[in-house]
Structure formats: structure tokens, C-alpha cells
Design an enzyme around this catalytic site. Structure first.
Site, PDB file in Angstrom:
ATOM      1  N   CYS A 180       0.812  -1.221   0.000  1.00 50.65           N
ATOM      2  CA  CYS A 180       0.000   0.000   0.000  1.00 50.65           C
ATOM      3  C   CYS A 180       0.841   1.265   0.000  1.00 50.65           C
ATOM      4  O   CYS A 180       0.426   2.284  -0.542  1.00 50.65           O
ATOM      5  CB  CYS A 180      -0.910   0.019   1.219  1.00 50.65           C
ATOM      6  SG  CYS A 180      -2.042  -1.370   1.271  1.00 50.65           S
ATOM      7  N   HIS A 185      15.967  -6.236   6.756  1.00 53.60           N
ATOM      8  CA  HIS A 185      14.924  -5.319   6.311  1.00 53.60           C
ATOM      9  C   HIS A 185      13.742  -6.092   5.719  1.00 53.60           C
ATOM     10  O   HIS A 185      12.585  -5.802   6.045  1.00 53.60           O
ATOM     11  CB  HIS A 185      15.474  -4.322   5.283  1.00 53.60           C
ATOM     12  CG  HIS A 185      14.424  -3.434   4.721  1.00 53.60           C
ATOM     13  ND1 HIS A 185      13.845  -2.407   5.445  1.00 53.60           N
ATOM     14  CD2 HIS A 185      13.795  -3.445   3.526  1.00 53.60           C
ATOM     15  CE1 HIS A 185      12.924  -1.825   4.709  1.00 53.60           C
ATOM     16  NE2 HIS A 185      12.881  -2.431   3.543  1.00 53.60           N
TER      17      HIS A 185
END
Length: 165
Positions: free
Chosen positions: A30, A79
Site C-alpha cells: 500500500c 529489512h
């Protein structure tokens, strides 16, 4: 500035990133667009940064040094794990993110853009995510931004959802 590509543009960008044969996965959520690749080639990075600059320019913006983040080696793996577990989400622990990571990987894999080694990275990240989410207290599968927004609205509505049109 809206840099998130639609499905057609995502497919084009994945093709461009993997154009030199470098195993790569384009992750679109998103609020993020990330390229994960394995190997020595700088082509995916060059293509990705060029796309980001073009996208920004189309919106009358420029990219500064903090817009595009680069991670290598173990930092890149950490990450990716943080993203997959929802630790890098707007709503910490957002359970939709893992699904988006799986879809991105599955799509790249089905199109022949991954390698055995990159697939192992994603397999381990997806499997580790369950463990991390459980120990971080994110074991609620309904922990999503949509659900959080609905909960806020429910708290603020005078009339309960069931009675509201």
C-alpha cells in the site's frame, strides 16, 4: 506524491528489473515499492531508481537521498524480514504485508524471475515471519490497517455498526 504502480506498471517494472537475468522480486504494498535481488548486478538498482525518478518527475517532484533506501547483505535480509512481519508498516504488525510479500515472490517465481537461492531467502523469511509475529505479539491475523480504521470508526460512532446504514 503517489509512487505506487498499478498492476500493469508493476508487471512492466518487474520485467525491466529482471531484464538482464538478475533474480529479482518487485514488492509493492500500500505504501512501498521495493526491489529485492540477489547477485552482483547493479541493473535492478539502476532500473528501479530510474523508474522512481521518472515517477516523481511526473508528479512535479524530485527524489532526495532519503527517498530511496538501499540495503545489502544481512542488512537487506533483516529489512525484508522486518517488512514481512509488519514491523515497517504504518500499523506495526499489519498482517496484510506478509500476504503481499508472498504474492510478489510467487508472481516473480512463476514468471521465472527468481533463482533457487532467492527462493530460499523468501522461503526462510516467510517461515521466520510466523515465529517473529508470534513472539512480537502480532499473532492476530486480523491486525490490518482496514481493521484498525474500522475499530476507530466503531469507537466514534454513536450508533453501533449493526444499526448503521
Amino acid at each position: 506524491m503517489h509512487l505506487i504502480p498499478d498492476a500493469v506498471e508493476t508487471e512492466r517494472l518487474q520485467l525491466a528489473i529482471s531484464g538482464d537475468g538478475t533474480p529479482a522480486v518487485l514488492l509493492v504494498t500500500c505504501n512501498r515499492v521495493e526491489c529485492v535481488w540477489l547477485g552482483e548486478s547493479s541493473s535492478p538498482d539502476d532500473v528501479f531508481v530510474h523508474w522512481m525518478r521518472g515517477r516523481a518527475a511526473a508528479h512535479g517532484q524530485t527524489l532526495d537521498e532519503t527517498t530511496v533506501m538501499r540495503y545489502e547483505g544481512l542488512d537487506a535480509l533483516r529489512h525484508l524480514l522486518r517488512v514481512a512481519t509488519g514491523l515497517e508498516s504504518q500499523l506495526q504488525g499489519d498482517s496484510d504485508i506478509l500476504g503481499q510479500v508472498r504474492v510478489a515472490w510467487s508472481t516473480a517465481k512463476s514468471q521465472g524471475f527468481t533463482s533457487t537461492a532467492l527462493d530460499r531467502v523468501f522461503e526462510r523469511v516467510v517461515n521466520s515471519t510466523r515465529h517473529v509475529r508470534l513472539h512480537a505479539g502480532f499473532d492476530d491475523a486480523s491486525r490490518t490497517i482496514g481493521r484498525a480504521a474500522a475499530d476507530v470508526l466503531a469507537e466514534r460512532l454513536v450508533t453501533p455498526w449493526q444499526e448503521t446504514r
